[in-house]
Design an enzyme around this catalytic site. Structure first.
Site, PDB file in Angstrom:
ATOM      1  N   HIS A  25       0.986   1.255   4.872  1.00  0.00           N
ATOM      2  CA  HIS A  25       2.118   1.574   3.934  1.00  0.00           C
ATOM      3  C   HIS A  25       3.315   1.813   4.811  1.00  0.00           C
ATOM      4  CE1 HIS A  25      -0.635   2.876   0.406  1.00  0.00           C
ATOM      5  NE2 HIS A  25      -0.164   1.800   0.375  1.00  0.00           N
ATOM      6  N   GLY A  72       2.655  -5.429  -0.581  1.00  0.00           N
ATOM      7  CA  GLY A  72       1.954  -4.778  -1.485  1.00  0.00           C
ATOM      8  C   GLY A  72       2.166  -4.654  -2.773  1.00  0.00           C
ATOM      9  N   ASP A  77      -1.886  -6.505  -2.092  1.00  0.00           N
ATOM     10  CA  ASP A  77      -3.434  -5.930  -2.147  1.00  0.00           C
ATOM     11  C   ASP A  77      -4.364  -6.339  -3.087  1.00  0.00           C
ATOM     12  OD1 ASP A  77      -2.491  -2.909  -0.745  1.00  0.00           O
ATOM     13  OD2 ASP A  77      -1.137  -3.490  -1.959  1.00  0.00           O
ATOM     14  N   ASP A  97      -0.659   6.014   3.230  1.00  0.00           N
ATOM     15  CA  ASP A  97       0.243   7.159   3.383  1.00  0.00           C
ATOM     16  C   ASP A  97      -0.297   7.918   2.137  1.00  0.00           C
ATOM     17  OD1 ASP A  97       2.234   9.161   3.376  1.00  0.00           O
ATOM     18  OD2 ASP A  97       3.688   7.921   3.178  1.00  0.00           O
ATOM     19  N   HIS A 104       2.239   1.119  -6.949  1.00  0.00           N
ATOM     20  CA  HIS A 104       1.324   0.220  -7.165  1.00  0.00           C
ATOM     21  C   HIS A 104      -0.037   0.649  -6.969  1.00  0.00           C
ATOM     22  CE1 HIS A 104       2.528  -0.169  -3.035  1.00  0.00           C
ATOM     23  NE2 HIS A 104       1.156  -0.951  -2.755  1.00  0.00           N
ATOM     24  N   ASP A 107      -3.152  -1.029  -7.813  1.00  0.00           N
ATOM     25  CA  ASP A 107      -3.725  -2.240  -7.080  1.00  0.00           C
ATOM     26  C   ASP A 107      -4.423  -1.718  -5.737  1.00  0.00           C
ATOM     27  OD1 ASP A 107      -1.937  -3.239  -8.975  1.00  0.00           O
ATOM     28  OD2 ASP A 107      -0.716  -4.194  -7.480  1.00  0.00           O
ATOM     29  N   ARG A 113     -11.660   0.018  -4.163  1.00  0.00           N
ATOM     30  CA  ARG A 113     -12.836  -0.104  -4.957  1.00  0.00           C
ATOM     31  C   ARG A 113     -13.757  -1.372  -4.723  1.00  0.00           C
ATOM     32  NH1 ARG A 113     -14.658  -2.323  -9.530  1.00  0.00           N
ATOM     33  NH2 ARG A 113     -16.295  -1.320 -10.390  1.00  0.00           N
TER      34      ARG A 113
HETATM   35  O1  LIG Z   1       2.106  -1.477  -0.124  1.00  0.00           O
HETATM   36  C1  LIG Z   1       1.475  -1.888   0.733  1.00  0.00           C
HETATM   37  C2  LIG Z   1      -0.086  -1.674   0.641  1.00  0.00           C
HETATM   38  O2  LIG Z   1      -0.375  -0.968  -0.549  1.00  0.00           O
HETATM   39  C3  LIG Z   1       1.780  -2.910   1.999  1.00  0.00           C
HETATM   40  O3  LIG Z   1       2.464  -3.834   1.755  1.00  0.00           O
HETATM   41  P1  LIG Z   1       3.426  -4.149   2.767  1.00  0.00           P
HETATM   42  O4  LIG Z   1       2.688  -4.617   3.971  1.00  0.00           O
HETATM   43  O5  LIG Z   1       4.165  -5.618   2.231  1.00  0.00           O
HETATM   44  O6  LIG Z   1       4.522  -3.335   2.841  1.00  0.00           O
END
Ligand SMILES: O=C(CO)COP(=O)(O)O
Length: 140
Positions: A25, A72, A77, A97, A104, A107, A113
């Site tokens: 994140h 992500g 993900d 984080d 999301h 996701d 999971r």
């Molecule tokens: O959001 C993410 C994982 O949930 C990471 O995505 P990015 O690597 O594109 O920022």
């Protein structure tokens, strides 16, 4: 209805090189870059995939060869989760984080999971990531 988590699907693709997914994140991306630098000699021997923005930083700042999925929030993900579900991911380093809500979240939960369903190691913080990578390195 359910099958044993140990039961791998027929589509499982064996690989000599460990296949590692790297995801971070936004507020963990600097940590991911530092971790990847620390383990760069080992990671260069692996097949790597990453969500879009994380992957871009690993390519640009660490010089790793990485297959980049969507970002992500746009489904990255889930793409990694789909690979994992058919036996194509051996470990996930996912520096989440915990202090910032993510649009999301479903996701993210689906990917973690899937790791539990398929018994794939999933490190979600720096200390566990170091342990997983150090253990993989021992076996290399
Ligand atoms: O959001 C993410 C994982 O949930 C990471 O995505 P990015 O690597 O594109 O920022």
């Amino acid at each position: 209805m359910s099958t044993s988590p140990a039961q791998k699907p027929a589509t499982r693709t064996p690989s000599d090189r460990p296949r590692i997914a790297l995801i971070a994140h936004d507020r963990k991306k600097d940590t991911m870059v530092a971790l990847a630098r620390e383990f760069a000699p080992y990671l260069k021997t692996c097949t790597l995939m990453a969500t879009g923005t994380t992957g871009g930083r690993l390519v640009d700042e660490v010089g790793l060869q990485v297959e980049r999925m969507l970002s992500g929030p746009w489904g990255g993900d889930l793409q990694i989760g789909a690979r994992l579900a058919v036996g194509e991911v051996d470990a996930v380093i996912f520096l989440r984080d915990p202090m910032t809500p993510q649009p999301h979240e479903p996701d993210i939960n689906a990917l973690v999971r899937a790791c539990d369903v398929h018994d794939v190691p999933c490190a979600t913080n720096l200390s566990s990531a170091r342990l997983v990578l150090a253990q993989l390195l021992l076996k290399a």
